[in-house]
Write a protein that holds these residues in place. Structure first.
Motif, PDB file in Angstrom:
ATOM      1  N   GLU A   1       0.842  -1.197   0.032  1.00 23.69           N
ATOM      2  CA  GLU A   1      -0.063   0.034   0.012  1.00 23.69           C
ATOM      3  C   GLU A   1       0.887   1.316  -0.082  1.00 23.69           C
ATOM      4  N   THR A   2       2.093   1.107  -0.091  1.00 26.12           N
ATOM      5  CA  THR A   2       2.978   2.216  -0.421  1.00 26.12           C
ATOM      6  C   THR A   2       3.495   2.300  -1.797  1.00 26.12           C
ATOM      7  N   ARG A   3       3.470   3.501  -2.349  1.00 25.84           N
ATOM      8  CA  ARG A   3       3.850   3.840  -3.720  1.00 25.84           C
ATOM      9  C   ARG A   3       5.401   3.880  -3.827  1.00 25.84           C
ATOM     10  N   PHE A   4       5.983   3.203  -4.717  1.00 26.72           N
ATOM     11  CA  PHE A   4       7.580   3.203  -4.813  1.00 26.72           C
ATOM     12  C   PHE A   4       7.837   3.816  -6.341  1.00 26.72           C
ATOM     13  N   LEU A   5       8.907   4.538  -6.483  1.00 24.72           N
ATOM     14  CA  LEU A   5       9.138   5.100  -7.750  1.00 24.72           C
ATOM     15  C   LEU A   5      10.810   4.576  -7.862  1.00 24.72           C
ATOM     16  N   LEU A   6      11.106   3.815  -8.756  1.00 20.51           N
ATOM     17  CA  LEU A   6      12.509   3.404  -8.885  1.00 20.51           C
ATOM     18  C   LEU A   6      12.960   4.091 -10.043  1.00 20.51           C
ATOM     19  N   VAL A   7      14.311   4.525  -9.743  1.00 23.94           N
ATOM     20  CA  VAL A   7      14.962   5.202 -10.966  1.00 23.94           C
ATOM     21  C   VAL A   7      16.362   4.790 -10.829  1.00 23.94           C
ATOM     22  N   ASP A   8      16.948   4.920 -12.545  1.00 26.59           N
ATOM     23  CA  ASP A   8      18.384   4.530 -12.581  1.00 26.59           C
ATOM     24  C   ASP A   8      18.572   5.309 -13.990  1.00 26.59           C
ATOM     25  N   SER A   9      19.837   5.700 -13.874  1.00 26.89           N
ATOM     26  CA  SER A   9      20.328   6.367 -15.318  1.00 26.89           C
ATOM     27  C   SER A   9      20.600   5.372 -16.398  1.00 26.89           C
ATOM     28  N   ILE A  10      20.561   4.197 -15.881  1.00 23.55           N
ATOM     29  CA  ILE A  10      21.136   2.946 -16.836  1.00 23.55           C
ATOM     30  C   ILE A  10      19.391   2.218 -17.446  1.00 23.55           C
ATOM     31  N   GLY A  11      19.188   2.554 -18.581  1.00 17.18           N
ATOM     32  CA  GLY A  11      18.018   2.166 -19.258  1.00 17.18           C
ATOM     33  C   GLY A  11      17.631   0.722 -19.009  1.00 17.18           C
ATOM     34  N   LYS A  12      18.756  -0.057 -19.487  1.00 23.22           N
ATOM     35  CA  LYS A  12      18.704  -1.647 -19.380  1.00 23.22           C
ATOM     36  C   LYS A  12      18.382  -2.260 -17.959  1.00 23.22           C
ATOM     37  N   LYS A  13      18.811  -1.580 -17.145  1.00 23.22           N
ATOM     38  CA  LYS A  13      18.387  -2.044 -15.712  1.00 23.22           C
ATOM     39  C   LYS A  13      17.119  -1.591 -15.278  1.00 23.22           C
ATOM     40  N   ILE A  14      16.472  -0.543 -15.785  1.00 22.76           N
ATOM     41  CA  ILE A  14      15.305  -0.170 -15.573  1.00 22.76           C
ATOM     42  C   ILE A  14      14.282  -0.854 -16.382  1.00 22.76           C
ATOM     43  N   LYS A  15      14.631  -1.651 -17.284  1.00 22.11           N
ATOM     44  CA  LYS A  15      13.771  -2.694 -18.234  1.00 22.11           C
ATOM     45  C   LYS A  15      13.628  -3.931 -17.360  1.00 22.11           C
ATOM     46  N   VAL A  16      14.846  -4.093 -16.590  1.00 22.01           N
ATOM     47  CA  VAL A  16      14.703  -5.422 -15.712  1.00 22.01           C
ATOM     48  C   VAL A  16      13.701  -5.057 -14.736  1.00 22.01           C
ATOM     49  N   VAL A  17      13.853  -4.156 -14.014  1.00 25.65           N
ATOM     50  CA  VAL A  17      13.045  -3.710 -12.934  1.00 25.65           C
ATOM     51  C   VAL A  17      11.269  -3.537 -13.441  1.00 25.65           C
ATOM     52  N   GLN A  18      11.376  -3.209 -14.530  1.00 25.01           N
ATOM     53  CA  GLN A  18       9.784  -3.275 -15.278  1.00 25.01           C
ATOM     54  C   GLN A  18       9.370  -4.593 -15.373  1.00 25.01           C
ATOM     55  N   GLU A  19      10.101  -5.461 -15.928  1.00 22.65           N
ATOM     56  CA  GLU A  19       9.858  -6.948 -16.231  1.00 22.65           C
ATOM     57  C   GLU A  19       9.412  -7.476 -15.127  1.00 22.65           C
ATOM     58  N   VAL A  20      10.512  -7.398 -14.130  1.00 20.23           N
ATOM     59  CA  VAL A  20      10.330  -8.244 -12.787  1.00 20.23           C
ATOM     60  C   VAL A  20       8.900  -7.842 -12.107  1.00 20.23           C
ATOM     61  N   SER A  21       8.779  -6.387 -11.965  1.00 21.44           N
ATOM     62  CA  SER A  21       7.602  -5.805 -11.610  1.00 21.44           C
ATOM     63  C   SER A  21       6.266  -6.371 -12.122  1.00 21.44           C
ATOM     64  N   LYS A  22       6.392  -6.311 -13.454  1.00 16.97           N
ATOM     65  CA  LYS A  22       4.988  -6.817 -14.254  1.00 16.97           C
ATOM     66  C   LYS A  22       5.008  -8.312 -13.844  1.00 16.97           C
ATOM     67  N   ALA A  23       6.099  -9.026 -13.848  1.00 16.14           N
ATOM     68  CA  ALA A  23       5.856 -10.423 -13.600  1.00 16.14           C
ATOM     69  C   ALA A  23       5.210 -10.931 -12.064  1.00 16.14           C
ATOM     70  N   LEU A  24       5.640  -9.965 -11.180  1.00 19.18           N
ATOM     71  CA  LEU A  24       5.277 -10.099  -9.992  1.00 19.18           C
ATOM     72  C   LEU A  24       3.815  -9.568  -9.547  1.00 19.18           C
ATOM     73  N   GLY A  25       3.336  -8.780 -10.626  1.00 21.60           N
ATOM     74  CA  GLY A  25       2.097  -8.034 -10.280  1.00 21.60           C
ATOM     75  C   GLY A  25       2.132  -6.991  -9.557  1.00 21.60           C
ATOM     76  N   LEU A  26       3.134  -6.417  -9.340  1.00 27.24           N
ATOM     77  CA  LEU A  26       3.292  -5.361  -8.433  1.00 27.24           C
ATOM     78  C   LEU A  26       2.578  -4.052  -8.765  1.00 27.24           C
ATOM     79  N   GLN A  27       1.480  -3.440  -8.246  1.00 24.94           N
ATOM     80  CA  GLN A  27       0.868  -2.359  -8.867  1.00 24.94           C
ATOM     81  C   GLN A  27       1.293  -1.099  -8.112  1.00 24.94           C
ATOM     82  N   ASN A  28       2.209  -1.290  -7.246  1.00 27.92           N
ATOM     83  CA  ASN A  28       2.600  -0.017  -6.555  1.00 27.92           C
ATOM     84  C   ASN A  28       4.014   0.496  -6.828  1.00 27.92           C
TER      85      ASN A  28
END
Length: 209
Positions: free
Chosen positions: A87-114
């Protein structure tokens, strides 16, 4: 996975399932994009997941609060914390795009809405947050310069709004300019040898309109 449930006993079935999935997901993505050292995949739950959750031992996050994870890399500490605090909202940032792609895909696979992940430098992030978290991306002087104007005025937690920073070793010199910083030893919470020199640094930051 057992190491997580040892220290966090109130997990729901969904949270247990999400934590269990981390090993397979990071093994899959790490084979394509190196976000964790190869040898650390074998100790993922201790050195990355539980280490990230050390912040939760120092300050649990309340519902509707907002947390910024700067230099998240493959999603640490942000993703484990987002599982623990749905129930806490998280913004995850990084200056390296390919790392953010991993974060996005992992979050999607886990169903993390926050979780929201952005390929952006910390200085360019818009908005205000209760806490800014990170795992030793730079020295504290630079980190404060990046983040000091991003803290919300509204106080929701026991600790004052500001930085919760995972660091290791002797921090005496690095924190000399920050007399208001408080250091919490993770060895007080976790018994594994890995945490003997690991710490969470809390530094309150004043709201700046």
């Amino acid at each position: 996975m057992e190491i997580i449930s040892t220290y966090f006993k109130e997990l729901s079935d969904e949270q247990i399932s999400q934590f269990k999935q981390l090993e397979q997901l990071y093994a899959l993505w790490n084979a394509q994009i190196n976000v964790i050292s190869r040898k650390d995949i074998e100790t993922l739950y201790e050195r990355h997941v539980l280490h990230s959750l050390g912040i939760a031992k120092v300050q649990p996050f309340v519902p509707k609060s907002k947390v910024l994870d700067v230099g998240t890399g493959g999603g640490f500490p942000g993703i484990p914390l987002a599982i623990l605090f749905p129930e806490t909202r998280f913004l995850l940032v990084d200056s390296i795009g390919k790392k953010i792609k991993v974060v996005q895909e992992v979050s999607k696979a886990l169903g993390l809405q926050n979780v929201k992940a952005q390929h952006i430098r910390a200085e360019s992030v818009k908005g205000e947050f209760d806490f800014i978290v990170s795992r030793a991306v730079t020295n504290m002087d630079d980190f404060v310069k990046w983040t000091r104007k991003k803290v919300t005025k509204k106080q929701r937690h026991e600790l004052k709004n500001g930085i919760l920073y995972l660091k290791g070793g002797d921090l005496t010199e690095e924190l000399a300019n920050f007399p208001k910083a408080t250091t919490y030893n993770l060895s007080d919470y976790f018994k594994e040898d890995f945490f003997e020199t690991k710490k969470v640094v809390h530094l309150p930051l004043k709201y700046k309109p």
